[in-house]
Design an enzyme around this catalytic site. Sequence first.
Site, mmCIF file in Angstrom:
data_model
loop_
_atom_site.group_PDB
_atom_site.id
_atom_site.type_symbol
_atom_site.label_atom_id
_atom_site.label_comp_id
_atom_site.label_asym_id
_atom_site.label_seq_id
_atom_site.Cartn_x
_atom_site.Cartn_y
_atom_site.Cartn_z
ATOM 1 N N SER A 108 47.866 -30.732 42.720
ATOM 2 C CA SER A 108 47.675 -30.743 41.803
ATOM 3 C C SER A 108 47.791 -31.654 40.197
ATOM 4 O O SER A 108 48.869 -31.313 40.109
ATOM 5 C CB SER A 108 47.646 -29.419 41.071
ATOM 6 O OG SER A 108 47.784 -28.005 40.394
ATOM 7 N N GLN A 129 44.320 -33.860 42.505
ATOM 8 C CA GLN A 129 42.534 -33.064 42.237
ATOM 9 C C GLN A 129 43.193 -32.987 40.228
ATOM 10 O O GLN A 129 44.201 -32.984 39.566
ATOM 11 C CB GLN A 129 42.779 -31.443 42.685
ATOM 12 C CG GLN A 129 42.658 -30.592 42.172
ATOM 13 C CD GLN A 129 43.157 -29.970 40.533
ATOM 14 O OE1 GLN A 129 44.342 -29.647 40.103
ATOM 15 N NE2 GLN A 129 42.296 -28.612 39.891
ATOM 16 N N TYR A 131 41.062 -31.244 37.228
ATOM 17 C CA TYR A 131 40.382 -30.264 35.686
ATOM 18 C C TYR A 131 39.645 -31.355 34.919
ATOM 19 O O TYR A 131 39.943 -32.425 34.221
ATOM 20 C CB TYR A 131 41.211 -28.861 35.761
ATOM 21 C CG TYR A 131 41.562 -27.906 36.454
ATOM 22 C CD1 TYR A 131 41.239 -27.358 37.410
ATOM 23 C CD2 TYR A 131 43.509 -28.384 36.587
ATOM 24 C CE1 TYR A 131 41.141 -26.189 37.830
ATOM 25 C CE2 TYR A 131 44.028 -28.070 37.502
ATOM 26 C CZ TYR A 131 43.167 -26.853 37.870
ATOM 27 O OH TYR A 131 43.585 -25.959 39.132
ATOM 28 N N HIS A 280 38.278 -20.481 45.123
ATOM 29 C CA HIS A 280 39.306 -20.518 44.075
ATOM 30 C C HIS A 280 40.337 -19.497 44.407
ATOM 31 O O HIS A 280 41.262 -19.074 44.211
ATOM 32 C CB HIS A 280 39.739 -20.385 42.822
ATOM 33 C CG HIS A 280 40.231 -21.460 41.695
ATOM 34 N ND1 HIS A 280 40.091 -22.462 41.343
ATOM 35 C CD2 HIS A 280 41.995 -21.253 41.829
ATOM 36 C CE1 HIS A 280 41.024 -22.829 40.468
ATOM 37 N NE2 HIS A 280 42.086 -22.419 41.040
#
Length: 384
Positions: A108, A129, A131, A280
């Site tokens: 993450s 990952q 965003y 999610h």
Amino acid sequence: MTIIASIPDFREAARRRLPRFLFEYMDGGSYAEVTLRRNVEDLSNIALRQRVLCGDMGNLDLSTELFGQKLALPVALAPIGLAGLNARRGECQAVRAADKAGIPFTLSTVSACTIDEVATAAQRPFWFQLYMIRDRAFMRDLLAQAVAAGCSTLVFTVDMPVPGSRYRDYHTGLAGSGGLKGAAWRAAQAATKPGWAWDVGLHGRPHALGNVAPVLQGRTGIEDFFAWMRNNFDPSISWADLDFIRAEWNGPLIIKGLLDPEDAKAAADIGADGIVVSNHGGRQLDGVLSTARALPPIAAAVGDRLTVLADGGVRSGLDVLRLLALGAKGVLLGRAWAYALAAQGEAGVTKMLSIIEAEMRVAMTLTGTRRISDINETILAGTG
């Protein structure tokens, strides 16, 4: 003595070991947690079609290939924020377990361990990952780090332009109680869990979100992290912004967080290599479809154009089989590995994956499927 034979057993062991604020953060969903419950219930309610006397079922092949990687099982460890606080340098322990099992680990953006630290622990390429963040220079730097660390695949999460409202976090002091009051509340919870306090609290430092630490500029408190999230996640994101990602990343691109066939078609149109059908984990928009209900029409719409993965509600190897039968080519495990890591560290994640494999073998044997490619809608009750 705690006997652990299933994913729910790991959950209970994690609840006993973690400070309340960390367990509720991992375990909870948004608002009334309707979607969180739907993910588990809708998946578990899908009936499998039992078949017997199907011939030689002693040579099952659970391997598959995703994005050019050979996998021993059709699963990957999903990105989990703050997972590294569940055990000492938790993401490093998890990547080692994933490597031993022959499956991908996904780091993450908001991990405790940095990309470089995880790369040092890893024996094979892992996934990263990301965003969409307002600071594009920061994103560009993270992508460069991921490339330098040998990350093979980018998982770009699109269902978090703004953080969901998670009531449990307010009840534990993880959100809404800033400053000394919130810190004291969390410290009091940690003091009731001496095993965690010794292993992680004292010996698991640094307690910072490694990848985000440079932009936090020395502010390492939980409140600093959540404030950064609120201020820097980008609600103006559109499909056009994916051009930026493609310009910085040449490897396989997976878009995570899709629930609608039209969005899945848009992902295929911009050249994504894969998608993750996901809500999610019920942590964003409450009341939306469960993954089990959203997956079949999406697989039907784009399954011939890109690789469809799914996550949400997986609590057993039978659930993995169900999602594959509904159209997924692979399944991301989220809370399952987070519970196992919190309960028993690397050994727990290894054991969790062995449980998943054993449960899949029973399910495949009794549905007459010898290979992962044999698993489709015909193994569901009422079909065929």
